[in-house]
Design an enzyme around this catalytic site. Structure first.
Site, mmCIF file in Angstrom:
data_model
loop_
_atom_site.group_PDB
_atom_site.id
_atom_site.type_symbol
_atom_site.label_atom_id
_atom_site.label_comp_id
_atom_site.label_asym_id
_atom_site.label_seq_id
_atom_site.Cartn_x
_atom_site.Cartn_y
_atom_site.Cartn_z
ATOM 1 N N GLU A 40 0.810 -1.208 0.000
ATOM 2 C CA GLU A 40 0.000 0.000 0.000
ATOM 3 C C GLU A 40 0.842 1.255 0.000
ATOM 4 O O GLU A 40 1.805 1.359 0.729
ATOM 5 C CB GLU A 40 -0.842 -0.021 1.272
ATOM 6 C CG GLU A 40 -1.970 0.921 1.283
ATOM 7 C CD GLU A 40 -3.119 0.331 0.511
ATOM 8 O OE1 GLU A 40 -3.838 1.127 -0.068
ATOM 9 O OE2 GLU A 40 -3.288 -0.867 0.492
ATOM 10 N N SER A 78 -2.053 0.142 -8.262
ATOM 11 C CA SER A 78 -1.508 -1.099 -7.748
ATOM 12 C C SER A 78 -1.061 -1.999 -8.879
ATOM 13 O O SER A 78 -1.596 -1.954 -9.971
ATOM 14 C CB SER A 78 -2.582 -1.821 -6.928
ATOM 15 O OG SER A 78 -3.629 -2.228 -7.751
ATOM 16 N N LYS A 97 -7.400 3.959 -1.942
ATOM 17 C CA LYS A 97 -6.719 2.867 -1.253
ATOM 18 C C LYS A 97 -6.601 1.675 -2.200
ATOM 19 O O LYS A 97 -7.434 1.467 -3.074
ATOM 20 C CB LYS A 97 -7.502 2.453 0.003
ATOM 21 C CG LYS A 97 -7.767 3.601 0.968
ATOM 22 C CD LYS A 97 -6.501 4.070 1.656
ATOM 23 C CE LYS A 97 -6.785 5.196 2.623
ATOM 24 N NZ LYS A 97 -6.987 6.491 1.957
ATOM 25 N N ASP A 98 -5.588 0.867 -1.964
ATOM 26 C CA ASP A 98 -5.274 -0.242 -2.844
ATOM 27 C C ASP A 98 -6.256 -1.392 -2.666
ATOM 28 O O ASP A 98 -7.062 -1.418 -1.741
ATOM 29 C CB ASP A 98 -3.844 -0.720 -2.577
ATOM 30 C CG ASP A 98 -3.264 -1.497 -3.742
ATOM 31 O OD1 ASP A 98 -3.898 -1.538 -4.803
ATOM 32 O OD2 ASP A 98 -2.173 -2.064 -3.579
ATOM 33 N N LYS A 99 -6.121 -2.371 -3.572
ATOM 34 C CA LYS A 99 -7.055 -3.488 -3.582
ATOM 35 C C LYS A 99 -6.729 -4.540 -2.532
ATOM 36 O O LYS A 99 -7.559 -4.858 -1.686
ATOM 37 C CB LYS A 99 -7.077 -4.149 -4.965
ATOM 38 C CG LYS A 99 -7.922 -5.426 -5.006
ATOM 39 C CD LYS A 99 -7.896 -6.090 -6.370
ATOM 40 C CE LYS A 99 -8.708 -7.370 -6.321
ATOM 41 N NZ LYS A 99 -8.759 -8.050 -7.617
#
EC number: 5.4.99.-
Length: 710
Positions: free
Chosen positions: A55, A63, A342-344
């Site tokens: 992250e 990402s 925010k990332d996965k």
């Protein structure tokens, strides 16, 4: 795991072995000689893939979830997970795609902007769920050939050395650990503009007499909802939809009116008598604009226009989550706002604001969707803005660590007291053989034919099959329309550029490139800035170490100043900043200034003139601290036997009253649980790299893999 070809396991094994140290790979190699059922996934091969997608605290970048890390999608999303999405009566009928997606997926891994948190949005990919299985996985009996070809493709990425990531600030000995063995091992809580860490702690809905009753969610049948949705989205030729009132009472008619207006923004209703029967007739009130601008007259004047809520999500990035919420609410994504993406592959908690959607309606989605929770509702006057957040708080578990207690203690104390080099992480620069900073450099050089070539030409490396075919067609014909026909996903960067070339012709590449959304275009040049910054910071640390020296730059408020001989002792290395190249920055007044000039000159760029003929691509520059010291750092080493058990409670676990995990005094495995806070535009990847002393690049891992295969 049923439904997965055996080749998948070997591909996971390849990525797993990459980050293991030689002695660990040797043990794995011995383990492979033991008999094992073909259908069993070796527990020791649970991989360190998460390192590739760690992250970034503001996640202004993208990402690494496509191309060479397609394995990650297959590892983290169980077969049919999309099908497990629970759909109740409040959700769209099967086959409806919802409203047009405003985000731009990309075959490229496009970098994010370096200057400030949230300046650019991350690319989202609405096709990712549908394409999760489209990896070219081998059938049984072809595992070895598949493994070799996959490893061969993976060789073409970048190493940390390629993008200037070369130094560490700590002196401890590195050790191994598995990051994101489970996506729940990586939890991100947003730190809001008030400095408070966002938590999901309350699912209740604010009491509001203006809200309709719960009956609005069940009064319409699935068929009626589908007809109304098609009317709302202009998907058929009907100008109205009539719904018969079976129980003809004023109360029943009122609920139907409320249900249609609440669930289908843009539609109005009226009551009509037809052959002795009562009908509620729905029709368009204000055309397509009503979808993005909910009706003003239906919103109480005493209530703030925005409903703020905390979004808890698992294994889905922010833009994908917003697109999904907008689909189920039947509104456009642009009525949502947030402070950072925010990332996965993580569990994340962040604040979201939405225009004129009731808390009641939002809370109803908790009954519809898995891996999402919405709560902590409040009505506010203003939306949220990108960049308003103060940072993110991370809870990270590194499983199966090899470091001794002393090594862990040294590593974590160094992280707490000194920090880490504030490099831009590997995900900033792309996953294929054409780094995104090269595209950015070509834009700055005004070399538009090269920009077109870099984005569209065939390349080595792992990519989706349709992108490979599209590139081959382009190389063969230079016909944008023909290449575009090979793309089922037209909204990726390649598709947008090809559409622009079809419209404007090959002699007007600038206009064709301009079809790509502005944020995505700027991400390329921000990637180049990041590339320069990484290299220059490595040179600065190599030349002068970890002490401020005369000529270094520091920030005083919003202004930057140069450290003189007399005041060098008034600063620490944590005060020193380095510039991202641009027309509105000053450079250090020592050897590194000349290094900047030499690097840009080698790239055919003029450091004294960073303005571009096209205003969008003129770089003003910015300043970035070279060392970041995380805040609120804590850690513990725990022992465990079962690699599948969670090692800490999430917000949802706490809401459900689950007791925290109890650890044994001794266990088969050891894990390092870390907590720390980082400011915006800082990569947690680089913090964990400093702790483990491991290269996070795909290419380095692949070379280790192929050695292991031999």
């Amino acid at each position: 795991m049923p439904g997965r070809p055996c080749g998948w396991f070997l591909r996971v094994a390849l990525a797993a072995a990459a980050l293991l140290r030689p002695e660990q790979r040797a043990r794995l190699l011995v383990d492979r000689s033991a008999p094992r059922a073909r259908s069993q996934a070796p527990g020791s091969l649970k991989c360190f893939l998460g390192t590739l997608t760690m992250e970034m605290t503001d996640m202004t970048g993208v990402s690494l979830k496509r191309g060479s890390v397609a394995v990650e999608d297959n590892d983290s999303v169980a077969p049919g997970e999309a099908k497990r999405q629970k759909v109740s009566e409040c959700c769209p009928t099967k086959g409806q795609d919802g409203l047009e997606n405003n985000s731009l997926p990309s075959g490229e891994t496009v970098p994010g902007p370096p200057e400030t948190a949230g300046e650019g949005k991350k690319n989202s990919d609405p096709q990712s769920e549908e394409e999760g299985e489209e990896d070219g996985l081998s059938e049984e009996g072809e595992e070895e050939e598949e493994a070799e070809s996959f490893a061969s493709m993976m060789k073409h990425g970048l190493t940390e050395l390629d993008v200037g990531i070369t130094k560490f600030v700590s002196s401890h000995q590195g050790f191994s650990g598995i990051l994101k063995e489970r996506y729940s091992d990586f939890v991100v809580h947003e730190i809001g503009k008030n400095g408070q860490i966002s938590h999901l702690s309350d699912l209740s809905v604010p009491v509001d007499e203006e809200d309709p009753s719960e009956d609005v969610f069940t009064v319409l049948t699935a068929e009626e909802k589908q007809r109304l949705e098609e009317l709302q989205l202009f998907k058929n030729k009907e100008t109205s939809v009539a719904i018969e009132v079976i129980e003809d009472t004023k109360e029943k008619r009122t609920i139907i009116h409320q249900a249609i207006k609440s669930l289908f923004p843009g539609l109005e209703t009226k009551t009509e008598d037809r052959e002795g029967k009562k009908y509620i007739v729905a029709y368009h009130a204000a055309g397509k604009k009503a979808l993005a601008n909910p009706r003003k007259h239906s919103w109480p004047k005493s209530r703030g226009s925005y409903c703020h809520f905390v979004l808890y999500k698992e294994n889905k990035d922010t833009m994908d989550a917003i697109n999904l919420l907008s689909k189920y609410l039947r509104v456009k994504p642009n009525i949502f706002s947030y402070m950072g993406t925010k990332d996965k592959r993580a569990i994340t908690v962040q604040e979201i604001a939405v225009l004129k959607i009731t808390a009641q309606r939002l809370a109803h989605l908790n009954k519809c969707l898995m891996n999402f929770k919405l709560g902590n509702f409040s009505y506010q006057k203003n939306p949220l803005k990108l960049g308003e957040l103060q940072g993110n708080h991370f809870t990270v578990v590194l499983r199966n660590i090899t470091g001794t207690d002393d090594q862990v203690e040294q590593a974590m104390n160094s992280l707490k007291e000194i920090g880490f080099i504030n490099y831009y992480g590997m995900q900033r620069f792309g996953t294929t053989a054409v780094p995104t900073y090269q595209v950015g450099r070509a834009i700055l050089q005004n070399s538009w034919a090269e920009v077109m070539d870099l984005i569209l030409k065939p390349r080595s490396g792992a990519e989706k099959g349709y992108l490979v075919k599209c590139r081959e067609e382009w190389a063969k014909t230079k016909d944008p329309a023909a290449a575009l026909r090979k793309l089922p996903v037209k909204r990726c960067v390649e598709g947008q550029l090809l559409r622009g070339l079809s419209k404007y012709g090959l002699k007007n590449i600038v206009s064709a490139f301009g079809i790509i959304p502005r944020n995505n275009r700027l991400m390329y040049i921000h990637s180049y800035q990041s590339y320069v910054w990484n290299n220059m910071v490595s040179k600065r640390i190599e030349e002068y170490g970890l002490n401020p020296v005369p000529g270094d730059l520091v920030l005083k408020g919003a202004a930057v100043t140069c450290i003189g001989e007399d005041d060098v002792n008034n600063y620490s290395i944590h005060d020193v900043v380095m510039p991202l190249p641009g027309f509105d920055v000053i450079y250090p007044q020592h050897k590194i200034s000349e290094a900047y000039r030499e690097m840009l000159t080698a790239d055919n760029l003029d450091i004294d003139n960073m303005r571009h003929k096209i205003r969008d691509y003129s770089l003003s520059g910015a300043y970035r601290k070279i060392i970041i010291r995380p805040q609120n750092v804590s850690w513990e080493v725990v022992a465990y036997d079962d690699p599948k058990i969670p090692l800490f409670n999430t917000d949802v676990d706490n809401l459900e009253g689950k007791p925290p995990p109890v650890f044994a005094s001794e266990g088969k495995y050891r894990a390092l649980k870390m907590d720390f806070s980082l400011p915006p535009s800082t990569y947690a990847t680089m913090a964990i790299r400093e702790v483990l002393k491991m290269d996070t690049s795909i290419k380095n891992q692949t070379q280790l893999n192929t050695t292991w295969l031999r």
